[in-house]
Design an enzyme around this catalytic site. Structure first.
Site, PDB file in Angstrom:
ATOM      1  N   SER A   1      -5.719  25.341  30.265  1.00  0.00           N
ATOM      2  CA  SER A   1      -4.263  25.441  30.199  1.00  0.00           C
ATOM      3  C   SER A   1      -3.735  25.622  31.612  1.00  0.00           C
ATOM      4  CB  SER A   1      -3.852  26.621  29.325  1.00  0.00           C
ATOM      5  OG  SER A   1      -4.046  27.819  30.047  1.00  0.00           O
ATOM      6  N   LYS A   2      -2.422  25.571  31.734  1.00  0.00           N
ATOM      7  CA  LYS A   2      -1.793  25.649  33.062  1.00  0.00           C
ATOM      8  C   LYS A   2      -2.167  26.930  33.788  1.00  0.00           C
ATOM      9  CE  LYS A   2       1.756  22.288  33.032  1.00  0.00           C
ATOM     10  NZ  LYS A   2       2.647  21.949  31.971  1.00  0.00           N
ATOM     11  N   ARG A   3      -2.479  27.967  33.010  1.00  0.00           N
ATOM     12  CA  ARG A   3      -2.859  29.256  33.586  1.00  0.00           C
ATOM     13  C   ARG A   3      -4.100  29.115  34.476  1.00  0.00           C
ATOM     14  NH1 ARG A   3      -6.576  32.166  30.764  1.00  0.00           N
ATOM     15  NH2 ARG A   3      -6.483  30.715  29.033  1.00  0.00           N
TER      16      ARG A   3
END
Ligand code: GLU
Length: 470
Positions: free
Chosen positions: A245-247
């Site tokens: 994910s973008k995290r």
């Protein structure tokens, strides 16, 4: 002829609802490598049937991502939406073959059927249409959908090149709709018709589509078409093993371009992500095409490793041809919305390339090393570099400049001069290098002093030293 014996045709079939995800980029890459390594074709199909979510901007972003990765496709990209009449035609052909039927059940009837099933404690409520065995002659003149006659007993086996033999109980497969009441095809039908018509022999895609394969196989069977070779590849996970994910960092291929990773390094890294060829880490695209095979794809999710990505990118930058590297660097400046090079800067950078491309893992790092070649006088030293320009050092620089006025401008002639100046002031060469770096580049970390002097030339060297000496 079995699917495997035909000339290889692979495809990438993105839905244009956003950017090109790094997982999609890798799927495209695997398909490209597989086809290119076998003299086959790599096709592109834009799955734009979802008219609400599909946008031309997303299509362009995906094409742009593929182009950056260097994944060229054969022929024009196919629009799935534009083929809707053909999809409908096949649905009607299935009616003719008796492998599909018209279902006139209303939404209310279907909901009532499900509710009754649930009340009776069924674990899954697969709708069984009362129209399945009605003779076409008895069809009413009412709105209908076309449903497949799914097998009710036995099992469907997906013979997957990555996942192995995957068995699905037919009882869990419903008589899926292939044509809606408004005459539009469903996704499951469109994919199969397109893959068949495009001559696709190998479907290599994310394992989130594995369940679809069972239903799609039904369509192939219903039409008597050859089933393609399936290869469902595990998704990419973040460094912590969780779904990417973008995290975790950048998830869009375009972000990697904008961050200054070289395309060849990215290609190499993505090829290695979930696929292995012995212990080889660094390879060219030609090698990857030769080596890539479905058997080398791992069954568990690959983890993104940014250190490894950087390491491989650094090796590709160091190994690249100077002119090609400069060209790609300029494309990076555009993608990253950074200042473009002036003609003079381009000229100097191309002369500096040999001494800045080693040990730069990204284009921003390369530009930082090449700082000395991109700046013009007066050189502004950063704080750390400025500290090396004390009164003593400035005096030393002053005594150096007259010695540089004549003689040939080569490392061989410069070396004895600098060594002599250092000795005359009772300092080691290291002590002399610090003010020289500060004067020439305004930085403490630079290529070697000689390389900088040779790249910028005699006049500019003397001028910068005189500026610094004051
Ligand atoms: N359009 C699908 C997706 O973007 C891919 C379908 C396929 O590869 O069969 O996930």
């Amino acid at each position: 002829m079995s699917a495997a014996a035909k000339p290889v045709v692979t495809r990438f079939a993105p839905s244009p609802t956003g950017y090109l995800h790094i997982g999609g980029g890798r799927t495209a890459l695997f398909n490209w490598l597989y086809a290119r390594g076998r003299g086959g074709k790599f096709l592109l199909r834009i799955e734009d049937t979802d008219r609400e979510r599909s946008t031309p901007e997303a299509t362009e972003a995906i094409l742009q991502g593929l182009r950056w990765l260097g994944l060229d496709w054969d022929g024009e990209a196919v629009s799935q939406f534009e083929r809707k009449d053909r999809h409908a035609e096949v649905a009607h052909q299935m009616l003719g073959r008796g492998t599909a039927y018209k279902c006139f059940s209303t939404q209310e009837e279907i909901a009532a059927y499900r509710a009754a099933q649930e009340a009776a404690g069924a674990s899954y409520a697969v709708f069984q249409s009362p129209w399945r065995d009605v003779a076409p002659a008895d069809y009413p003149d009412l709105p209908y959908v076309i449903r497949m006659k799914a097998p009710r007993d036995g099992e469907t086996v997906i013979d997957d090149q990555v996942q192995g033999r995957v068995v699905i109980q037919n009882a869990t497969l419903d008589d899926m709709i292939v044509l809606r009441s408004d005459g539009t095809p469903t996704y499951m039908l469109a994919v199969v018709v397109d893959d068949h018509d495009m001559g696709v022999t190998h479907v290599i895609r994310g394992d989130d589509h594995l369940n679809n394969a069972a239903r799609q196989q039904m369509v192939y069977d219903a039409m008597g078409w050859d089933i393609p070779v399936w290869a469902h590849i595990p998704l990419i996970h973040g460094p912590d093993g969780k779904k990417l994910s973008k995290r975790h960092g950048a998830t869009a291929v375009g972000d990697y371009q904008a961050q200054g990773y070289p395309a060849a390094g990215m290609r190499n890294y993505l090829t290695r992500l979930g696929w292995a060829h012995g212990n080889d880490e660094f390879f060219t695209s030609a090698q990857a095409m030769e080596w890539f095979d479905l058997g080398g794809i791992g069954r568990s999710p690959a983890r993104l490793d940014f250190k490894k990505l950087e390491n491989i990118c650094g090796q590709h930058i160091a190994a690249a041809d100077d002119a090609a590297l400069l060209h790609e660097l300029e494309a990076y400046l555009v993608a990253a919305h950074r200042d473009l090079l002036t003609d003079a800067q381009r000229d100097l950078l191309s002369r500096a390339m040999y001494c800045v491309k080693d040990r730069a893992k990204t284009f921003p790092e390369l530009l930082e090393k090449a700082h000395f070649a991109l700046i013009s006088r007066p050189v502004v030293a950063d704080e750390a570099a400025a500290a090396a320009l004390d009164t003593v050092s400035r005096g030393i620089l002053k005594s150096l400049t007259p010695r540089l006025q004549t003689g040939s401008w080569t490392k061989e002639t410069l070396e004895p001069i600098l060594t002599e100046i250092a000795a005359a002031h009772g300092i080691g060469f290291g002590k002399l290098a610090a003010p020289l770096r500060a004067a020439l580049a305004g930085r403490t970390a630079t290529p070697s002093v000689y390389d900088m002097m040779l790249v910028i030339g005699r006049d500019e060297t003397i001028a910068r030293l005189e500026d610094a000496a004051g």
